[in-house]
Design a protein around this motif. Structure first.
Motif, mmCIF file in Angstrom:
data_model
loop_
_atom_site.group_PDB
_atom_site.id
_atom_site.type_symbol
_atom_site.label_atom_id
_atom_site.label_comp_id
_atom_site.label_asym_id
_atom_site.label_seq_id
_atom_site.Cartn_x
_atom_site.Cartn_y
_atom_site.Cartn_z
ATOM 1 N N ALA A 81 -2.725 -6.824 -13.641
ATOM 2 C CA ALA A 81 -1.081 -6.316 -12.544
ATOM 3 C C ALA A 81 -1.347 -4.779 -12.599
ATOM 4 O O ALA A 81 -1.786 -4.381 -14.192
ATOM 5 N N THR A 82 -0.884 -4.104 -11.818
ATOM 6 C CA THR A 82 -0.823 -2.412 -11.677
ATOM 7 C C THR A 82 0.000 -1.863 -11.089
ATOM 8 O O THR A 82 0.879 -1.874 -9.729
ATOM 9 N N LEU A 83 0.254 -0.798 -12.038
ATOM 10 C CA LEU A 83 1.475 -0.174 -11.289
ATOM 11 C C LEU A 83 0.500 0.647 -10.544
ATOM 12 O O LEU A 83 -0.027 1.976 -11.196
ATOM 13 N N VAL A 84 1.059 1.416 -9.053
ATOM 14 C CA VAL A 84 1.133 2.480 -8.874
ATOM 15 C C VAL A 84 1.682 3.595 -7.631
ATOM 16 O O VAL A 84 2.935 3.307 -7.173
ATOM 17 N N GLU A 85 1.241 4.710 -8.433
ATOM 18 C CA GLU A 85 1.846 5.799 -7.284
ATOM 19 C C GLU A 85 0.919 6.232 -6.077
ATOM 20 O O GLU A 85 -0.326 6.273 -6.901
ATOM 21 N N VAL A 86 1.807 6.486 -5.267
ATOM 22 C CA VAL A 86 0.399 6.976 -4.008
ATOM 23 C C VAL A 86 1.290 8.593 -3.898
ATOM 24 O O VAL A 86 2.138 8.792 -3.425
ATOM 25 N N PRO A 87 0.765 9.469 -4.203
ATOM 26 C CA PRO A 87 1.326 11.084 -4.275
ATOM 27 C C PRO A 87 1.614 11.555 -3.583
ATOM 28 O O PRO A 87 3.365 11.901 -2.698
ATOM 29 N N GLU A 88 1.104 10.906 -1.876
ATOM 30 C CA GLU A 88 1.930 11.027 -0.511
ATOM 31 C C GLU A 88 3.156 10.489 0.140
ATOM 32 O O GLU A 88 3.522 10.827 0.791
ATOM 33 N N ILE A 89 3.347 9.295 -0.329
ATOM 34 C CA ILE A 89 4.601 8.252 -0.209
ATOM 35 C C ILE A 89 5.684 8.463 -1.574
ATOM 36 O O ILE A 89 4.818 8.582 -2.921
ATOM 37 N N GLU A 90 6.584 8.037 -1.621
ATOM 38 C CA GLU A 90 8.142 7.862 -2.706
ATOM 39 C C GLU A 90 7.808 6.331 -2.961
ATOM 40 O O GLU A 90 7.627 5.297 -2.249
ATOM 41 N N GLY A 91 8.367 6.617 -4.120
ATOM 42 C CA GLY A 91 7.936 4.814 -5.496
ATOM 43 C C GLY A 91 6.804 5.171 -5.851
ATOM 44 O O GLY A 91 5.977 5.580 -5.441
ATOM 45 N N GLY A 150 -0.864 2.211 5.640
ATOM 46 C CA GLY A 150 0.494 2.372 7.093
ATOM 47 C C GLY A 150 1.675 3.462 6.220
ATOM 48 O O GLY A 150 1.842 4.531 7.302
ATOM 49 N N ALA A 151 2.100 3.381 5.630
ATOM 50 C CA ALA A 151 2.558 4.092 4.231
ATOM 51 C C ALA A 151 2.179 5.975 4.614
ATOM 52 O O ALA A 151 2.938 7.051 4.720
ATOM 53 N N VAL A 152 1.323 6.047 4.215
ATOM 54 C CA VAL A 152 0.442 7.350 4.199
ATOM 55 C C VAL A 152 0.231 7.956 5.638
ATOM 56 O O VAL A 152 0.301 9.087 5.499
ATOM 57 N N ALA A 153 -0.326 6.917 6.459
ATOM 58 C CA ALA A 153 -0.562 7.376 7.702
ATOM 59 C C ALA A 153 0.841 7.909 8.256
ATOM 60 O O ALA A 153 1.301 9.353 9.115
#
Length: 191
Positions: free
Chosen positions: A128-138, A180-183
């Protein structure tokens, strides 16, 4: 991992503190940063086939390791579960050079901040991985296990049970990809 399916569900997390606390009760987490680079052929053959070719470098307090991963098209469409073929490598720059020499191009590259929790649920190894991508919200939660092709539905059942324990319902699930979200975010920011 040959012959196994990566059975996974992803959710957008609304109560991050609650999910984080519940995951810590299941297993201590490890913070890792993933640097992912996705490749395709110039005519985007892999994208058209819903396949992925990725070089990932994972960095944590113990150092770093790099993986070359190829994912075939999903075998279970609702979750996007798919066969995954992965191998560790010592130098990701060599993989980049080889892939580009074979005609591949870099499709997109981005960073993911992850907190990984590994534990057992219903006699399965679960990540189980909690993920944050700095370029997208949430904040997102990925829950996965490996299963043979004839056991995908049971694997999904285990994952749904884990998600339920964490307070994540079907309405929180998403099949949106980070690529897709980052693009899309980069396109919005460029315009």
């Amino acid at each position: 991992m040959s012959g196994l399916i990566e059975v996974e569900l992803k959710a957008k997390v609304s109560d991050v503190d609650h999910v984080r606390a519940e995951l810590e009760r299941l297993a201590p987490g490890i913070d890792e940063t993933y640097h992912d680079t996705y490749y395709d052929l110039p005519d985007e053959t892999l994208t058209a086939r819903d396949q992925e070719l990725r070089v990932r470098t994972v960095t944590n307090d113990s150092g770093s390791r790099s993986l070359l991963t190829f994912k075939t098209a999903p075998v279970e469409t609702a979750s996007g579960s798919r066969p995954e073929h992965e191998t560790e490598m010592t130098d990701p720059t060599v993989a980049d050079t080889v892939l580009k020499a074979l005609g591949a191009m870099e499709l997109i590259s981005f960073r993911k901040l992850c907190r990984n929790h590994r534990f057992e649920a219903e006699s399965r190894d679960v990540l189980a991985t909690l993920v944050e991508v700095p370029e997208i919200e949430g904040t997102y939660l990925e829950v996965e296990t490996l299963a043979p092709a004839d056991d995908v539905e049971a694997g999904l059942g285990t994952i749904r049970a884990v998600l339920a324990k964490l307070g994540i319902g079907d309405g929180d699930l998403t099949t949106e990809t980070y690529t897709g979200a980052v693009a899309a975010a980069r396109q919005r920011n460029a315009g």
